[in-house]
Design a protein around this motif. Structure first.
Motif, PDB file in Angstrom:
ATOM      1  N   ALA A 118       0.824  -1.213   0.000  1.00  0.00           N
ATOM      2  CA  ALA A 118       0.000   0.000   0.000  1.00  0.00           C
ATOM      3  C   ALA A 118       0.856   1.261   0.000  1.00  0.00           C
ATOM      4  CB  ALA A 118      -0.933   0.005   1.216  1.00  0.00           C
ATOM      5  N   ASP A 119       2.063   1.166   0.538  1.00  0.00           N
ATOM      6  CA  ASP A 119       2.885   2.372   0.701  1.00  0.00           C
ATOM      7  C   ASP A 119       4.371   2.031   0.516  1.00  0.00           C
ATOM      8  OD1 ASP A 119       3.328   5.062   1.211  1.00  0.00           O
ATOM      9  OD2 ASP A 119       2.005   5.082   2.955  1.00  0.00           O
ATOM     10  N   GLY A 120       5.190   3.054   0.436  1.00  0.00           N
ATOM     11  CA  GLY A 120       6.639   2.879   0.435  1.00  0.00           C
ATOM     12  C   GLY A 120       7.173   2.069  -0.737  1.00  0.00           C
ATOM     13  N   ILE A 121       8.166   1.245  -0.442  1.00  0.00           N
ATOM     14  CA  ILE A 121       8.852   0.465  -1.475  1.00  0.00           C
ATOM     15  C   ILE A 121       7.893  -0.531  -2.127  1.00  0.00           C
ATOM     16  CG2 ILE A 121      10.616  -1.330  -1.780  1.00  0.00           C
ATOM     17  CD1 ILE A 121      12.292   0.184   0.382  1.00  0.00           C
ATOM     18  N   GLY A 122       7.068  -1.184  -1.328  1.00  0.00           N
ATOM     19  CA  GLY A 122       6.119  -2.171  -1.864  1.00  0.00           C
ATOM     20  C   GLY A 122       5.152  -1.536  -2.841  1.00  0.00           C
ATOM     21  N   ASN A 123       4.744  -0.311  -2.549  1.00  0.00           N
ATOM     22  CA  ASN A 123       3.848   0.425  -3.435  1.00  0.00           C
ATOM     23  C   ASN A 123       4.524   0.673  -4.781  1.00  0.00           C
ATOM     24  OD1 ASN A 123       2.967   3.230  -4.530  1.00  0.00           O
ATOM     25  ND2 ASN A 123       1.255   2.571  -3.247  1.00  0.00           N
ATOM     26  N   ALA A 129      -7.487   2.057  -2.462  1.00  0.00           N
ATOM     27  CA  ALA A 129      -7.425   3.225  -3.344  1.00  0.00           C
ATOM     28  C   ALA A 129      -6.322   3.051  -4.389  1.00  0.00           C
ATOM     29  CB  ALA A 129      -7.182   4.493  -2.518  1.00  0.00           C
ATOM     30  N   PHE A 130      -5.209   2.492  -3.958  1.00  0.00           N
ATOM     31  CA  PHE A 130      -4.078   2.279  -4.866  1.00  0.00           C
ATOM     32  C   PHE A 130      -4.452   1.266  -5.958  1.00  0.00           C
ATOM     33  CE2 PHE A 130       0.064  -0.215  -5.295  1.00  0.00           C
ATOM     34  CZ  PHE A 130       0.507   0.548  -6.361  1.00  0.00           C
ATOM     35  N   ALA A 131      -5.043   0.148  -5.544  1.00  0.00           N
ATOM     36  CA  ALA A 131      -5.432  -0.880  -6.531  1.00  0.00           C
ATOM     37  C   ALA A 131      -6.457  -0.300  -7.516  1.00  0.00           C
ATOM     38  CB  ALA A 131      -5.993  -2.109  -5.825  1.00  0.00           C
ATOM     39  N   ARG A 132      -7.375   0.499  -6.981  1.00  0.00           N
ATOM     40  CA  ARG A 132      -8.400   1.113  -7.839  1.00  0.00           C
ATOM     41  C   ARG A 132      -7.750   2.053  -8.852  1.00  0.00           C
ATOM     42  NH1 ARG A 132     -11.076   4.248  -4.449  1.00  0.00           N
ATOM     43  NH2 ARG A 132     -11.600   2.474  -3.147  1.00  0.00           N
ATOM     44  N   SER A 133      -6.770   2.817  -8.393  1.00  0.00           N
ATOM     45  CA  SER A 133      -6.110   3.776  -9.305  1.00  0.00           C
ATOM     46  C   SER A 133      -5.367   3.035 -10.425  1.00  0.00           C
ATOM     47  CB  SER A 133      -5.165   4.706  -8.538  1.00  0.00           C
ATOM     48  OG  SER A 133      -3.989   4.027  -8.163  1.00  0.00           O
ATOM     49  N   LEU A 134      -4.811   1.878 -10.098  1.00  0.00           N
ATOM     50  CA  LEU A 134      -4.149   1.086 -11.145  1.00  0.00           C
ATOM     51  C   LEU A 134      -5.178   0.553 -12.136  1.00  0.00           C
ATOM     52  CD1 LEU A 134      -1.489  -0.916  -9.047  1.00  0.00           C
ATOM     53  CD2 LEU A 134      -1.056   0.991 -10.602  1.00  0.00           C
ATOM     54  N   ARG A 135      -6.309   0.069 -11.613  1.00  0.00           N
ATOM     55  CA  ARG A 135      -7.365  -0.444 -12.509  1.00  0.00           C
ATOM     56  C   ARG A 135      -7.902   0.672 -13.399  1.00  0.00           C
ATOM     57  NH1 ARG A 135      -8.944  -3.318  -7.792  1.00  0.00           N
ATOM     58  NH2 ARG A 135     -10.668  -1.890  -7.402  1.00  0.00           N
ATOM     59  N   SER A 191      -3.025  -1.692   5.663  1.00  0.00           N
ATOM     60  CA  SER A 191      -3.602  -0.368   5.422  1.00  0.00           C
ATOM     61  C   SER A 191      -4.658  -0.496   4.318  1.00  0.00           C
ATOM     62  CB  SER A 191      -2.477   0.597   5.030  1.00  0.00           C
ATOM     63  OG  SER A 191      -2.991   1.882   4.887  1.00  0.00           O
ATOM     64  N   ASP A 192      -5.880  -0.836   4.742  1.00  0.00           N
ATOM     65  CA  ASP A 192      -6.926  -1.193   3.768  1.00  0.00           C
ATOM     66  C   ASP A 192      -7.312  -0.023   2.862  1.00  0.00           C
ATOM     67  OD1 ASP A 192      -6.824  -3.606   4.986  1.00  0.00           O
ATOM     68  OD2 ASP A 192      -8.775  -3.477   5.973  1.00  0.00           O
ATOM     69  N   HIS A 247      -6.736  -7.580   2.033  1.00  0.00           N
ATOM     70  CA  HIS A 247      -6.248  -7.281   3.384  1.00  0.00           C
ATOM     71  C   HIS A 247      -5.303  -8.395   3.833  1.00  0.00           C
ATOM     72  CE1 HIS A 247      -6.089  -6.060   7.583  1.00  0.00           C
ATOM     73  NE2 HIS A 247      -6.173  -7.352   7.853  1.00  0.00           N
ATOM     74  N   CYS A 248      -4.122  -8.021   4.311  1.00  0.00           N
ATOM     75  CA  CYS A 248      -3.168  -9.037   4.780  1.00  0.00           C
ATOM     76  C   CYS A 248      -2.247  -8.457   5.843  1.00  0.00           C
ATOM     77  CB  CYS A 248      -2.337  -9.573   3.604  1.00  0.00           C
ATOM     78  SG  CYS A 248      -1.043 -10.716   4.134  1.00  0.00           S
TER      79      CYS A 248
END
Ligand SMILES: NC(=O)c1ccc[n+]([C@@H]2O[C@H](COP(=O)([O-])OP(=O)(O)OC[C@H]3O[C@@H](n4cnc5c(N)ncnc54)[C@H](O)[C@@H]3O)[C@@H](O)[C@H]2O)c1
Length: 261
Positions: A15-20, A45-51, A39-40, A61-62
Motif C-alpha cells: 500500500a505504501d513505500g517500497i512495496g507500493n 485506493a491504490f489498486a483502484r487507481s491502477l485499474r 492499510s486497507d 487485506h493481509c
C-alpha cells in the motif's frame, strides 16, 4: 513496458513505500498484481487507481503477522489470477534506534514475526503452486542493515541477515524446480518507514543518512522497484541466490566520511 506481461505477482506491504513502488512498476510491466497490506484504505485506493489506468490490480487485506492472512492473499491470487509467478516478501517494520539490551521480549517477537516469520509463511504458501506450474520468482526484501552495523538496530539486522540466508538456501533447494529466489538490500530509501524514524529520533539522523551514502543522497522507492522488476523478469533467468544491493554505495563504504579525501 511488458517485461512481466501475463505474470501474476503478490506483493506484501504494497500500500505504501517500497512495496507500493514495486506493485506500481510491476503492474505497468503487464503483471496482474495482488497487493497485501494492513492499510486497507490506502491499498484499496491504490489498486483502484491502477485499474483506472487499465492495469490489473487487486487489494487483499493481509497482516503478515497472521498466517491465515498470508495464506488467503496467496490463495486469492492463485484463484483469481490462475497462477503465481512472482512473490515479493516486502512488508516489514522498523523497531530499533536503541541498544539491544533495552529491547523487550515483546518487541523482539513482534519484529521477528513481521520481518522474518512472514517470509517463511509467504514462501510456504507460494512454493507448492510454483512447483506445480514449473517455475517462479521469489524476491525477499533484505536491507543494507543486514550487511553492515549501525547503532541501535541489532534485532532488525538479525532478521534481515536471516532473510538473506534463507534466500540462498531456497535458491539452492528450488533451483532444480526453476524457482529463482533472490533478495534486495536497499540503502536508506525515502519512505514512510524512515519518516517515522526521523520523527522519533530527530533530524540529525536524516543528515547522517545522506552522508552515509557515497552517492550523496538517499534513494527513492522506484529505484528499488526497478531492481525487483529485473529480478522478477525473464531477463534474470540465470540469476538466483543473490542479494542485490541497491544502496548508493552505503555498504561499499560502511564508515564513509565525505570530506576525508
Ligand atoms: N526504507 C528504507 O530505507 C529501507 C531500507 C532497507 C530495507 N527496507 C525494507 O524495505 C521494505 C519496505 O520498507 P518501507 O520503507 O517501504 O516501509 P514502509 O513502512 O514505508 O511501508 C511498509 C508497508 O508495509 C505495510 N505493513 C506494515 N506492517 C504490515 C503488516 N504487519 N502486514 C502487512 N503490511 C504491513 C505498511 O502499511 C506499508 O504499506 C521492508 O522490508 C524494509 O525492511 C527499507
Amino acid at each position: 513496458m511488458d517485461r512481466l506481461q501475463g505474470k501474476v505477482a503478490v506483493i506484501t506491504g504494497g500500500a505504501d513505500g517500497i512495496g507500493n513502488a514495486i506493485a506500481n512498476g510491476m503492474a505497468h510491466e503487464g503483471a496482474h498484481v495482488f497487493i497485501g497490506d494492513i492499510s486497507d484504505k490506502k491499498g484499496e485506493a491504490f489498486a483502484r487507481s491502477l485499474r483506472d489506468e487499465g492495469l490489473k490490480a487487486d487489494f487483499v487485506h493481509c497482516d503478515v503477522a497472521e498466517d491465515g492472512d498470508i495464506r488467503n492473499l496467496i490463495e486469492t491470487a492463485i484463484d483469481k489470477g490462475g497462477r503465481l509467478d512472482i512473490l515479493v516478501n516486502n512488508a516489514a517494520i522498523a523497531i530499533g534506534g536503541f541498544p539491544i539490551h533495552d529491547m523487550t521480549d515483546e518487541q523482539w517477537t513482534r519484529l521477528m514475526t513481521v520481518n522474518l516469520t512472514s517470509v517463511f509463511r509467504g514462501c510456504k504458501y507460494a512454493l507448492p503452486q510454483m512447483i506445480e506450474q514449473g517455475g517462479g520468482a521469489i524476491i525477499n526484501m533484505a536491507s543494507a542493515q543486514g550487511h553492515v552495523g549501525l547503532d541501535g538496530w541489532t534485532a532488525y539486522a538479525g532478521a534481515k541477515g536471516a532473510v538473506m540466508s534463507m534466500t540462498r538456501q531456497m535458491a539452492v533447494e528450488f533451483g532444480p524446480r526453476n524457482i529463482r529466489v533472490n533478495s534486495i538490500s536497499p540503502g536508506t530509501i525515502n519512505t514512510p518507514m524512515n519518516e517515522k524514524v526521523i520523527a522519533d529520533l530527530g533530524d540529525h539522523v536524516a543528515r547522517a543518512w545522506v552522508k552515509m551514502h557515497p552517492i550523496g543522497r538517499i534513494g527513492e522507492p522506484r529505484e528499488i522497484a526497478e531492481a525487483a522488476i529485473y529480478l522478477a523478469s525473464d531477463a534474470a533467468g540465470f540469476t538466483t541466490g543473490i542479494d542485490l544491493r541497491v544502496d548508493g554505495g552505503l555498504t561499499a563504504a560502511p564508515r564513509y566520511v565525505p570530506d576525508l579525501v
